[in-house]
Design an enzyme around this catalytic site. Structure first.
Site, PDB file in Angstrom:
ATOM      1  N   GLY A   1     -57.741   1.996  41.208  1.00 47.90           N
ATOM      2  CA  GLY A   1     -56.372   1.504  41.173  1.00 47.90           C
ATOM      3  C   GLY A   1     -56.075   0.794  39.870  1.00 47.90           C
ATOM      4  N   CYS A   2     -54.785   0.646  39.574  1.00 44.22           N
ATOM      5  CA  CYS A   2     -54.375   0.048  38.303  1.00 44.22           C
ATOM      6  C   CYS A   2     -54.721  -1.433  38.261  1.00 44.22           C
ATOM      7  CB  CYS A   2     -52.884   0.276  38.087  1.00 44.22           C
ATOM      8  SG  CYS A   2     -51.838  -0.126  39.509  1.00 44.22           S
ATOM      9  N   TYR A   3     -54.374  -2.176  39.303  1.00 45.66           N
ATOM     10  CA  TYR A   3     -54.717  -3.599  39.320  1.00 45.66           C
ATOM     11  C   TYR A   3     -56.230  -3.797  39.262  1.00 45.66           C
ATOM     12  CZ  TYR A   3     -49.905  -5.012  40.751  1.00 45.66           C
ATOM     13  OH  TYR A   3     -48.552  -5.257  40.832  1.00 45.66           O
TER      14      TYR A   3
END
Lengths: 335, 335, 335, 335
Positions: free
Chosen positions: A149-151
């Protein structure tokens, strides 16, 4: 689009979304790949990835094509992704899945987080979590990568080396306050994505409930990270402000040195000597830039990345390059 | 502008800046005040607060007028503010100073923070820190109010009741991650305020060095708050995300109850029962809205306010109302 | 909200949209009106106009209440508006309709423009087009006002006096190039209103087909105006750039004088002596500001207004004030 | 940056501005060029074009280097540019000048427009106005190209073929209403470029006085174009809405056909069959996209381009490629 006989044949499933669209552009411009097909379950036979001339057409979802392909990027929602992954693997393609379906190793955590039984638990054991700089060999050896995921990417890249070298204890409280541009919310039209609710606004959301929390906890190897995401009125970019209590006698400079050495040879991770990174530094690149500061004895790490590249399509391409035996950085934008 | 014989005569010094401009509008529309003069050291005899018809003209700085006034708002840079404050006090006016000159009680902290000797240390003992909801009686009784900074207001309003009731220990580590709109950086043209560096960007700044840190520490009564400010691509608003480790057995609901009871009768502080506050909820109002959440056992408080109102001109007007015997909320925008 | 026995009882139908929400705020703060009901066909019994404390609740659509009211603002889509207007008129209320249903006097033009037969052609003869500064007496004498569209208001206010005084011929080609903020597109979530398609973008739309064209042509009394609307990445405001070929011997200064004299006593129309008006000059006010320039012999008029106020709710309130015998400017924001 | 022995050696003078920065990136990534030097009069020996790793350093202005170069891009303000151009030409380099110094053939028009005597009138006769698609052979044959302004490029590309084929008369009145992103105003910090004056704002400027007007008139061969520029709250992009009165019997479709045929083989000019172009379609590309519509008998052409690429650095690179015998499109971003 050149069709080189020696180039790898690639499909992007979910080509009408933000990450899928980025992947189509990256693959189309890649010297060692060709975009054999851009597919979408939403396509009605002729959507374009973008309205510009030269952009590829998007076809309906056609798993029959998988048998002719070397690699498949799957950009589908969680739950909807697993069947596509299965079909592509059975057809013999290398798969990078950008959904959350294979990021959590424990199917019961998946079920409590995503609200449905895991759609393909038999694949979990072979899925490699593709935080490339920390999983290079495993990525190169697998046929299924779960793209992070990006986070989590913005938080794990700074934290993992500190845990590994004992500069920060996994037992200590860590705060990860993250802010993301609107493209992280996807292309779907909703009250949340309406211009009038984003422009000249800012908000926190998902406090204590965001689905990236279990992903961060599992891959950090600790539950002691408090993660709060926020929504910025910008299109692209994530900035995470991470507060760590270093182990006895370890100061900000020691932490900076550790990160700097760990990533010295990495083209896509840059530890700054001076100054603080901004979203503008990394937008439209695959880099994660970070800096380390002292705030009254607490160490503050600021990391930035482009959520659509290092946070999605760019890292996915690093991983696919490795899986197909191509140079890892080929076709991946760095500057 | 009506000139009522019974209305209080007010001047705004520094009327061409953001906070001064807001104060001019608020005073001009106030039923119990009249805007006797809008002054600016930068004025060349006829600047307007804004380009719209009906806006007041801005005069050169004319301290001779102070003797005819009931109250003076001073919106000057730190260091430049103290001489204006002195002149206004000597002329017998009530003074609300929006600069930092009288916020820190210890002149040596002022000197190390602002890089110059305190310009009027003899006034420090009588200056009241005007966080209105926590200093109402002292504000009403003084002739000099130091109006709080925008970031400190967003952080102290949620934290002070928790310290007072022992729900959070002043010894425990607290993180205050704050994000402000660009008007907090003032009207001066610079690289930082250039549209090209703000729009579609986001950044942290002043980590460990921001001048609001000593102000927060002094008025919270603890050095254990880690404060990092960030710059949002919006015009108005501050959102602070505050992470506290509550004392044993105290959960998020107890903390919410404490804040809710403390502020139940306050028109300008609103503790939400559900949902999270956004910048849009409070822009162009004097309110501070807050919510309390649980994140894996850490309590997260999100507070929002308009940096030009509750963070500057609006709170200043609350204070001036009290000093002049007017109803505290008169002329202060709430909805 | 005070309920004054002498104040006029008002309902807003369509209170959850942009214009309806503005009207609710204006009526609630109005000294001579009370907001008896905020209704919405979309309400499920408890929507709020906004999320802020103090905001009114929105009820389901309840025409039975109309009999107790003095005035009704109808903010419904075209076609859906006429039945509400009919019900309110039958109950004896004064009605300001913000939809397009009663702006075009010819039902066949309505049908070709809006694609449905006119829903209440019998009312067309008594509906007054409420461009207030040009229809004051007729507005005061009618029970049904068709509130002008936002674009037409920005174009007709500068042009009508020039036609009337013969400074510009209705036969000559006139270009009206208009640019509007996103709130003009409404609160509905769609691809067009998605942040990713508005932010850092700009576009023309409806060239030759926009529904405001017949409205402009009818009320200007000429078909020779070429109108092209554009969508700005801002929330509020319209700027129209109008190119006119003045009659022989008439220069920009003569045109400016004509407009300046015509609107000298109007609180809500301001003809500038110098400089050009910007959106920021009029946002959150009911004013239309304009300036006149010469460009190589062609006269260019730039007009600006807030599409939600002078372009919708503010002008609607001017009209309702007149219909109910209240001072026209009462409760209408000017500065 | 690879230093290929056969690649052309290039300098960018004025590398710290927007256009110069774009050129540095384009040249650095160009297969047939190497960036021998990035210079700036403002450099103090080590400024970077951007803060990202990999970006080139900017040196002080060093004309002594010109003798070793094949080509020089000059991105200096008008007046300051001519001496640099002279030095580079004397050293034998091919020069593309992005300033206005050589765009106007008549030095008296230059003087009245720019307020200073022309700094090098002896060069005017050999300078070629580099609207590439209309000056390809002349560009390839000259040693000095005056690169067109951003607004003129967006207006001349659609109009020139219509004049040449007689579909539009040069005698008829034409309106060119143009809107530009903020990067067109340059990197200098000023009130105009302050975020608070651009964000959520929109304005017209330079009506009848903008310096691009004489450039448009000269290269269109007519004074009958009325040009009004506006400032958009976006970073990149220009959209021009052009109103033409076609010659008798010529409709929008005929005009579209003319443009479509004229540009059929041009990679950087795209005439749409359907729909209207938006800024997003061309940002970060060197394309000019356009569409033709009918509005009640007047033909409306909407053209868009990226002011930093087709409006500056991209077109400059097209021209330099031609001057150095390289393929015109090499290194010029199209999609």
């Amino acid at each position: 689009m050149d069709v080189l006989t020696s180039s790898k044949r690639i499909a992007v499933v979910g080509a009408t979304g933000y990450a899928g669209g980025e992947l189509c552009k990256l693959v189309a411009a890649h010297g060692g790949m060709q975009l054999a097909s851009a597919m979408s379950a939403r396509s009605e036979g002729g959507a374009r990835v973008a309205r510009t001339p030269g952009e590829v057409n998007v076809d309906a979802y056609t798993p029959e094509l998988f048998a002719e392909l070397d690699g498949v990027f799957v950009c589908a929602p969680h739950g909807a992704s697993a069947p596509v992954v299965l079909a592509a693997l059975e057809a013999g393609a290398a798969v990078v899945d950008l959904s959350a379906d294979f990021r959590l190793s424990d199917p019961s955590v998946y079920e409590s987080t995503y609200g449905l039984p895991h759609p393909a638990p038999e694949l979990l054991s072979e899925a490699v979590y593709g935080l490339t700089e920390h999983a290079r060999d495993a990525v190169a050896a697998t046929r299924l990568v779960a793209n992070p995921g990006c986070y989590p990417t913005s938080i794990l890249l700074p934290l993992l080396p500190l845990f590994e070298h004992g500069l920060v204890s996994r037992e200590s409280l860590i705060v990860a306050d993250s802010k993301s541009g609107l493209s992280g919310a996807g292309k779907g039209a909703s009250d949340r994505t309406h211009f009038g609710n984003v422009h000249e606004n800012f908000l926190a959301y998902g406090v204590g409930t965001h689905r990236h929390t279990p992903e961060i906890h599992q891959h950090a190897g600790t539950d002691s990270i408090r993660f709060v995401p926020h929504l910025l009125p910008v299109e692209r970019g994530i900035l995470s402000t991470i507060y760590v209590q270093s182990a006895g006698g370890v100061d900000a400079e020691a932490i900076r040195s550790c990160l700097s050495e760990r990533y010295a040879d990495e083209p896509f991770v840059h530890v700054r000597r001076t100054g603080l990174p901004e979203l503008k530094d990394v937008q439209r690149t695959n880099r994660c830039d970070m800096a380390v500061c002292d705030a009254d004895g607490t160490v503050v790490i600021v990391s930035v990345l482009d959520n659509l590249l290092k946070g999605a399509a760019g890292q996915a391409l690093q991983n696919m390059n490795l899986m197909l035996g191509l140079p890892e950085a080929e076709g991946v934008p760095c500057v």
